[in-house]
Design an enzyme around this catalytic site. Structure first.
Site, PDB file in Angstrom:
ATOM      1  N   HIS A  31      -5.371   9.409   4.361  1.00  0.00           N
ATOM      2  CA  HIS A  31      -3.926   9.274   4.198  1.00  0.00           C
ATOM      3  C   HIS A  31      -3.579   7.958   3.527  1.00  0.00           C
ATOM      4  O   HIS A  31      -4.399   7.048   3.453  1.00  0.00           O
ATOM      5  CB  HIS A  31      -3.175   9.392   5.540  1.00  0.00           C
ATOM      6  N   HIS A  83      -1.162   0.661   3.997  1.00  0.00           N
ATOM      7  CA  HIS A  83      -2.625   0.782   3.936  1.00  0.00           C
ATOM      8  C   HIS A  83      -3.021   2.152   3.407  1.00  0.00           C
ATOM      9  O   HIS A  83      -2.201   3.067   3.352  1.00  0.00           O
ATOM     10  CB  HIS A  83      -3.280   0.532   5.301  1.00  0.00           C
ATOM     11  N   GLU A 123      -7.963   1.216   5.991  1.00  0.00           N
ATOM     12  CA  GLU A 123      -8.309   1.769   7.298  1.00  0.00           C
ATOM     13  C   GLU A 123      -9.510   2.690   7.094  1.00  0.00           C
ATOM     14  O   GLU A 123      -9.545   3.454   6.128  1.00  0.00           O
ATOM     15  CB  GLU A 123      -7.119   2.570   7.855  1.00  0.00           C
TER      16      GLU A 123
HETATM   17 CO    CO Z   1      -3.356   4.884   9.013  1.00  0.00          CO
END
Ligand code: CO
Length: 134
Positions: A7, A79, A130
């Protein structure tokens, strides 16, 4: 080591307005807002055919995205999340290369119930990364 893009997360000052934009103007499928108090965010998932967007709004005074929104009051990309098969092996490889892992370096349970780690944006061209074990 690096798997799929899981994502992209966008910090927003008003998650109801951001959700309405993606749902009503962009015509995307969006989730109900979820308050994740242990992560200090409220999140809405925007489903795309090949990935998803996470809209993040600060929750509580200790929110990890509060200072980001102070610097970027209209919101911004916070992020991007890559999938890895073995998060501890990925972490050890990154540490060996000199990259900095945020927090105490131990994986935490992320928004999807999977182990996650965050990497310092200064080590990745200004982008916080991440890693999520899938
Ligand atoms: Co995230």
């Amino acid at each position: 080591m690096l798997g799929r893009l899981n994502h992209v997360a966008i910090a927003v000052p008003d998650i109801a307005a951001a959700t309405a934009l993606y749902r009503d103007v962009m015509g995307a499928r969006v989730s109900q807002p979820q308050a994740l108090s242990e992560h200090g965010v409220t999140v809405v998932f925007v489903d795309l055919e090949n990935s998803r967007i996470e809209l993040l709004e600060p929750l509580g005074r200790e929110s990890p995205i509060a200072s980001f929104l102070e610097k970027n009051p209209s919101g911004g990309m916070h992020h991007i999340c890559y999938e890895v098969a073995d998060i501890r092996a990925a972490r050890d490889r990154l540490l060996k290369s000199g990259a900095r892992v945020l927090g105490d370096g131990e994986p935490k349970t992320g928004a999807h119930g999977k182990p996650v780690l965050f990497l310092h944006p200064k080590d990745f061209y200004g982008t916080q990364i991440e890693l999520e074990e899938v």
